[in-house]
Design a protein around this motif. Structure first.
Motif, PDB file in Angstrom:
ATOM      1  N   ILE A 175      54.788  30.267  49.854  1.00 36.05           N
ATOM      2  CA  ILE A 175      54.387  30.218  51.267  1.00 36.05           C
ATOM      3  C   ILE A 175      55.580  30.419  52.194  1.00 36.05           C
ATOM      4  O   ILE A 175      55.517  31.192  53.149  1.00 36.05           O
ATOM      5  N   ASP A 176      56.687  29.750  51.913  1.00 40.52           N
ATOM      6  CA  ASP A 176      57.865  29.884  52.776  1.00 40.52           C
ATOM      7  C   ASP A 176      58.403  31.313  52.761  1.00 40.52           C
ATOM      8  O   ASP A 176      58.798  31.851  53.794  1.00 40.52           O
ATOM      9  N   ARG A 177      58.418  31.949  51.595  1.00 41.85           N
ATOM     10  CA  ARG A 177      58.876  33.336  51.512  1.00 41.85           C
ATOM     11  C   ARG A 177      57.926  34.259  52.285  1.00 41.85           C
ATOM     12  O   ARG A 177      58.373  35.174  52.979  1.00 41.85           O
ATOM     13  N   GLY A 199      57.479  40.904  61.979  1.00 46.37           N
ATOM     14  CA  GLY A 199      57.455  40.598  63.405  1.00 46.37           C
ATOM     15  C   GLY A 199      56.249  39.822  63.889  1.00 46.37           C
ATOM     16  O   GLY A 199      55.986  39.750  65.088  1.00 46.37           O
ATOM     17  N   PHE A 200      55.494  39.213  62.978  1.00 46.55           N
ATOM     18  CA  PHE A 200      54.352  38.390  63.381  1.00 46.55           C
ATOM     19  C   PHE A 200      54.862  37.097  64.017  1.00 46.55           C
ATOM     20  O   PHE A 200      55.963  36.630  63.717  1.00 46.55           O
ATOM     21  N   ASN A 201      54.050  36.507  64.873  1.00 50.68           N
ATOM     22  CA  ASN A 201      54.348  35.191  65.436  1.00 50.68           C
ATOM     23  C   ASN A 201      53.848  34.128  64.463  1.00 50.68           C
ATOM     24  O   ASN A 201      52.745  34.242  63.927  1.00 50.68           O
ATOM     25  N   LEU A 202      54.645  33.084  64.253  1.00 53.10           N
ATOM     26  CA  LEU A 202      54.212  31.942  63.451  1.00 53.10           C
ATOM     27  C   LEU A 202      53.482  30.995  64.394  1.00 53.10           C
ATOM     28  O   LEU A 202      54.088  30.339  65.231  1.00 53.10           O
ATOM     29  N   ASP A 203      52.158  30.959  64.279  1.00 51.89           N
ATOM     30  CA  ASP A 203      51.335  30.134  65.171  1.00 51.89           C
ATOM     31  C   ASP A 203      51.393  28.663  64.797  1.00 51.89           C
ATOM     32  O   ASP A 203      51.457  27.801  65.655  1.00 51.89           O
ATOM     33  N   HIS A 204      51.321  28.383  63.516  1.00 49.92           N
ATOM     34  CA  HIS A 204      51.512  27.004  63.055  1.00 49.92           C
ATOM     35  C   HIS A 204      51.902  27.015  61.592  1.00 49.92           C
ATOM     36  O   HIS A 204      51.622  27.965  60.854  1.00 49.92           O
ATOM     37  N   ASN A 205      52.576  25.954  61.201  1.00 49.40           N
ATOM     38  CA  ASN A 205      53.040  25.772  59.830  1.00 49.40           C
ATOM     39  C   ASN A 205      52.870  24.290  59.542  1.00 49.40           C
ATOM     40  O   ASN A 205      53.677  23.476  59.977  1.00 49.40           O
ATOM     41  N   THR A 206      51.787  23.939  58.870  1.00 50.89           N
ATOM     42  CA  THR A 206      51.442  22.540  58.645  1.00 50.89           C
ATOM     43  C   THR A 206      51.683  22.160  57.187  1.00 50.89           C
ATOM     44  O   THR A 206      51.142  22.793  56.282  1.00 50.89           O
ATOM     45  N   THR A 207      52.491  21.144  57.012  1.00 50.57           N
ATOM     46  CA  THR A 207      52.768  20.634  55.669  1.00 50.57           C
ATOM     47  C   THR A 207      52.547  19.131  55.685  1.00 50.57           C
ATOM     48  O   THR A 207      53.037  18.426  56.571  1.00 50.57           O
ATOM     49  N   ASN A 208      51.785  18.647  54.714  1.00 49.98           N
ATOM     50  CA  ASN A 208      51.647  17.204  54.512  1.00 49.98           C
ATOM     51  C   ASN A 208      51.430  16.957  53.023  1.00 49.98           C
ATOM     52  O   ASN A 208      51.573  17.877  52.216  1.00 49.98           O
ATOM     53  N   GLU A 209      51.089  15.726  52.656  1.00 49.14           N
ATOM     54  CA  GLU A 209      50.951  15.413  51.230  1.00 49.14           C
ATOM     55  C   GLU A 209      49.776  16.124  50.568  1.00 49.14           C
ATOM     56  O   GLU A 209      49.692  16.180  49.336  1.00 49.14           O
ATOM     57  N   HIS A 210      48.867  16.728  51.358  1.00 54.02           N
ATOM     58  CA  HIS A 210      47.678  17.373  50.807  1.00 54.02           C
ATOM     59  C   HIS A 210      47.742  18.904  50.823  1.00 54.02           C
ATOM     60  O   HIS A 210      47.001  19.545  50.091  1.00 54.02           O
ATOM     61  N   MET A 211      48.596  19.469  51.675  1.00 49.23           N
ATOM     62  CA  MET A 211      48.546  20.917  51.840  1.00 49.23           C
ATOM     63  C   MET A 211      49.791  21.471  52.521  1.00 49.23           C
ATOM     64  O   MET A 211      50.563  20.741  53.111  1.00 49.23           O
ATOM     65  N   HIS A 212      49.896  22.777  52.437  1.00 44.07           N
ATOM     66  CA  HIS A 212      50.859  23.563  53.216  1.00 44.07           C
ATOM     67  C   HIS A 212      50.093  24.809  53.648  1.00 44.07           C
ATOM     68  O   HIS A 212      49.690  25.615  52.804  1.00 44.07           O
ATOM     69  N   VAL A 213      49.867  24.957  54.951  1.00 42.11           N
ATOM     70  CA  VAL A 213      49.097  26.074  55.499  1.00 42.11           C
ATOM     71  C   VAL A 213      49.833  26.617  56.717  1.00 42.11           C
ATOM     72  O   VAL A 213      50.325  25.851  57.548  1.00 42.11           O
ATOM     73  N   ALA A 214      49.906  27.943  56.799  1.00 44.64           N
ATOM     74  CA  ALA A 214      50.543  28.585  57.948  1.00 44.64           C
ATOM     75  C   ALA A 214      49.659  29.729  58.436  1.00 44.64           C
ATOM     76  O   ALA A 214      48.975  30.387  57.649  1.00 44.64           O
ATOM     77  N   GLN A 215      49.678  29.934  59.737  1.00 45.45           N
ATOM     78  CA  GLN A 215      48.943  31.039  60.374  1.00 45.45           C
ATOM     79  C   GLN A 215      49.945  31.895  61.126  1.00 45.45           C
ATOM     80  O   GLN A 215      50.776  31.385  61.858  1.00 45.45           O
ATOM     81  N   LEU A 216      49.844  33.215  60.929  1.00 44.36           N
ATOM     82  CA  LEU A 216      50.736  34.173  61.586  1.00 44.36           C
ATOM     83  C   LEU A 216      49.891  35.258  62.242  1.00 44.36           C
ATOM     84  O   LEU A 216      48.887  35.687  61.688  1.00 44.36           O
ATOM     85  N   THR A 217      50.345  35.716  63.414  1.00 39.59           N
ATOM     86  CA  THR A 217      49.585  36.703  64.182  1.00 39.59           C
ATOM     87  C   THR A 217      50.511  37.785  64.704  1.00 39.59           C
ATOM     88  O   THR A 217      51.557  37.486  65.285  1.00 39.59           O
ATOM     89  N   PRO A 218      50.128  39.056  64.540  1.00 41.84           N
ATOM     90  CA  PRO A 218      50.902  40.118  65.183  1.00 41.84           C
ATOM     91  C   PRO A 218      50.874  39.925  66.703  1.00 41.84           C
ATOM     92  O   PRO A 218      49.852  39.502  67.252  1.00 41.84           O
ATOM     93  N   PRO A 219      51.962  40.197  67.411  1.00 43.11           N
ATOM     94  CA  PRO A 219      51.987  40.029  68.863  1.00 43.11           C
ATOM     95  C   PRO A 219      50.831  40.775  69.537  1.00 43.11           C
ATOM     96  O   PRO A 219      50.614  41.956  69.280  1.00 43.11           O
ATOM     97  N   ARG A 271      57.093  36.827  59.503  1.00 48.47           N
ATOM     98  CA  ARG A 271      57.694  36.477  60.794  1.00 48.47           C
ATOM     99  C   ARG A 271      58.968  37.279  61.057  1.00 48.47           C
ATOM    100  O   ARG A 271      59.098  37.913  62.103  1.00 48.47           O
ATOM    101  N   ASP A 272      59.907  37.263  60.117  1.00 53.66           N
ATOM    102  CA  ASP A 272      61.234  37.813  60.363  1.00 53.66           C
ATOM    103  C   ASP A 272      61.347  39.304  60.089  1.00 53.66           C
ATOM    104  O   ASP A 272      62.152  39.978  60.727  1.00 53.66           O
ATOM    105  N   LYS A 273      60.573  39.829  59.169  1.00 55.12           N
ATOM    106  CA  LYS A 273      60.678  41.253  58.846  1.00 55.12           C
ATOM    107  C   LYS A 273      59.577  42.091  59.485  1.00 55.12           C
ATOM    108  O   LYS A 273      59.830  43.174  59.974  1.00 55.12           O
TER     109      LYS A 273
END
Length: 146
Positions: A19-21, A31-51, A27-29
């Motif tokens: 997920i981190d990669r 160019g999407f925006n990282l809308d959220h990156n949620t990590t807790n003991e149950h999950m790791h979920v991220a949402q990215l959107t093109p500008p 995001r970095d290559k």
């Protein structure tokens, strides 16, 4: 480059092995925006959107997000106003991209492609009409964190 997600080839989150990669790549290559990156003991979920796009991608490790093998998503599509400029920008950021192919001289007939680190594939379509008529008008983009 102002890419827009044009077509999603499925209703599942994007299958990735790290997920981190994936966040770093999109995001970095790309160019999407990282809308959220949620990590807790149950999950790791991220949402990215093109500008400026009305469509996002999601990566994560919830059970529904593990149903597909990493790299098995094919034919996701981005839409750009200038394929040559978009390809050059991606190349300058270290993304390997295919040569541009013109299937039809009319607007919408020019494409190139790239893959993410897991092998999920993207087609990038040139629609010049998007330069003058973006999916989300500039005055409305502030609400998306641009």
């Amino acid at each position: 480059m102002q890419p827009r997600v044009g077509v999603v080839a499925g209703r599942r989150p994007l299958p990735v092995s790290d997920i981190d990669r994936a966040i770093e790549f999109y995001r970095d290559k790309v160019g999407f925006n990282l809308d959220h990156n949620t990590t807790n003991e149950h999950m790791h979920v991220a949402q990215l959107t093109p500008p400026g796009s009305g469509c996002s991608i999601v990566v994560g490790d919830l059970p529904a997000q593990s149903e597909m093998a990493p790299g098995s998503m094919r034919g996701l599509q981005l839409v750009v106003a200038d394929a040559r400029a978009a390809r050059e920008e991606l190349l300058s950021r270290g993304v390997e991209a295919s040569e541009i192919t013109v299937f039809d001289e009319r607007d919408g007939g020019t494409f190139f492609g790239f893959s993410d680190p897991d092998g999920n594939t993207w087609a990038v379509q040139e629609l010049k009409v998007r330069a003058g008529k973006p999916l989300i008008p500039a005055e409305s983009r502030g609400r998306f964190g641009e």
